[in-house]
Design a protein around this motif. Structure first.
Motif: not given
Length: 277
Positions: A229-248
């Motif tokens: 980010n070379t700009s004068d503005r912030r860039r924020c994101g919230l990553t939310l992670r999901y998976t099916p119940g059969d994943v271990r």
């Protein structure tokens, strides 16, 4: 026994190599999605992503941004940086609320099925002119999960565009399976420690430009990254992670789980909402 509230964001390579993982793309077979359209499901299967998705109104995301501003100030006063708020739903009730929000759960369940575990929440906040990049990578490469079926919802807290280093995807690369990467642990400008080289041979990047309150969704095998980010503005994101119940999950990551759809699988925890906001 108390369950942990912090986890290693980037597990060690030796530990990951000891886990037998299925790192192949699994298409969504839902012919009758309830929130997404059939075209969006087909687009996800073909390209590995969906965007944009409007999740929160301007007023709703303004409240969430104020919350994050205060949370970030708290973390930075403790000597931490703007990328350190990871597995936040295990400590902060407001983040748990976003992770379990019915609007988001309805979207991911259209792709993942009737059993869905929410397990990850990480603020990726690029401060103005912070100089940090996120190199080209596949999320599944870092995660002790198998089979590879997880999706990420990237929720824009600030407007994200090419000017302030929005994310970028290489469309269709989720179908290539696990790609060869190079370790980049000595590159202090890279937030991660892996880099997939020569990605231009897979196609031109798609820039993930989002307004605050909008989200994108991508497969854990889709190649993605972001520039400094070379700009004068912030860039924020919230990553939310999901998976099916059969994943271990291995390396204790099952303790991150919050069951947001269906019955609790025997191999996942179901973490309650934290008291701390």
């Amino acid at each position: 026994m108390n369950t942990p509230n912090t986890f290693q964001t980037i597990p060690g390579q030796d530990d990951l190599h000891q886990i037998e993982r299925d790192l192949s793309f699994h298409t969504c077979t839902n012919a009758n999605p309830k929130v997404l359209t059939r075209e969006q499901v087909e687009h996800f299967n073909r390209t590995g992503y969906i965007l944009p998705l409007r999740i929160f109104s301007e007023s709703e995301v303004a409240g969430l941004r104020t919350y994050f501003d205060n949370l970030l100030a708290k973390y930075m006063s403790e000597g931490k940086d703007s990328y350190s708020i990871s597995s936040a739903h295990l400590r902060h009730g407001r983040v748990w609320d976003v992770l379990t929000n019915p609007r988001i759960v309805a979207i991911v369940s259209d792709l993942l099925g009737e059993s869905v575990v929410a397990w990850g929440s990480h603020f990726f906040c690029k401060m103005p002119r912070d100089g940090k990049t996120v190199s080209w990578h596949q999320d599944a490469s870092y995660w002790p999960l198998t089979p590879s079926k997880a999706v990420t919802v990237w929720l824009a807290i600030d407007d994200a565009d090419r000017g302030n280093a929005c994310m970028k995807y290489i469309s269709g690369t989720q179908g290539l399976g696990h790609l060869t990467y190079q370790l980049s642990e000595t590159d202090e400008s890279n937030i991660l420690n892996q880099t997939v080289p020569e990605v231009e041979k897979y196609g031109a990047p798609v820039f993930v430009e989002l307004k605050a309150g909008e989200a994108s969704l991508h497969s854990d095998l889709l190649l993605h990254g972001s520039d400094a980010n070379t700009s004068d503005r912030r860039r924020c994101g919230l990553t939310l992670r999901y998976t099916p119940g059969d994943v271990r999950a291995y390396m204790g990551w099952h303790d991150k789980g919050v069951i947001v759809c269906g019955e609790t699988p025997a191999h996942w925890n179901n973490r309650a909402r934290p008291n701390e906001e």
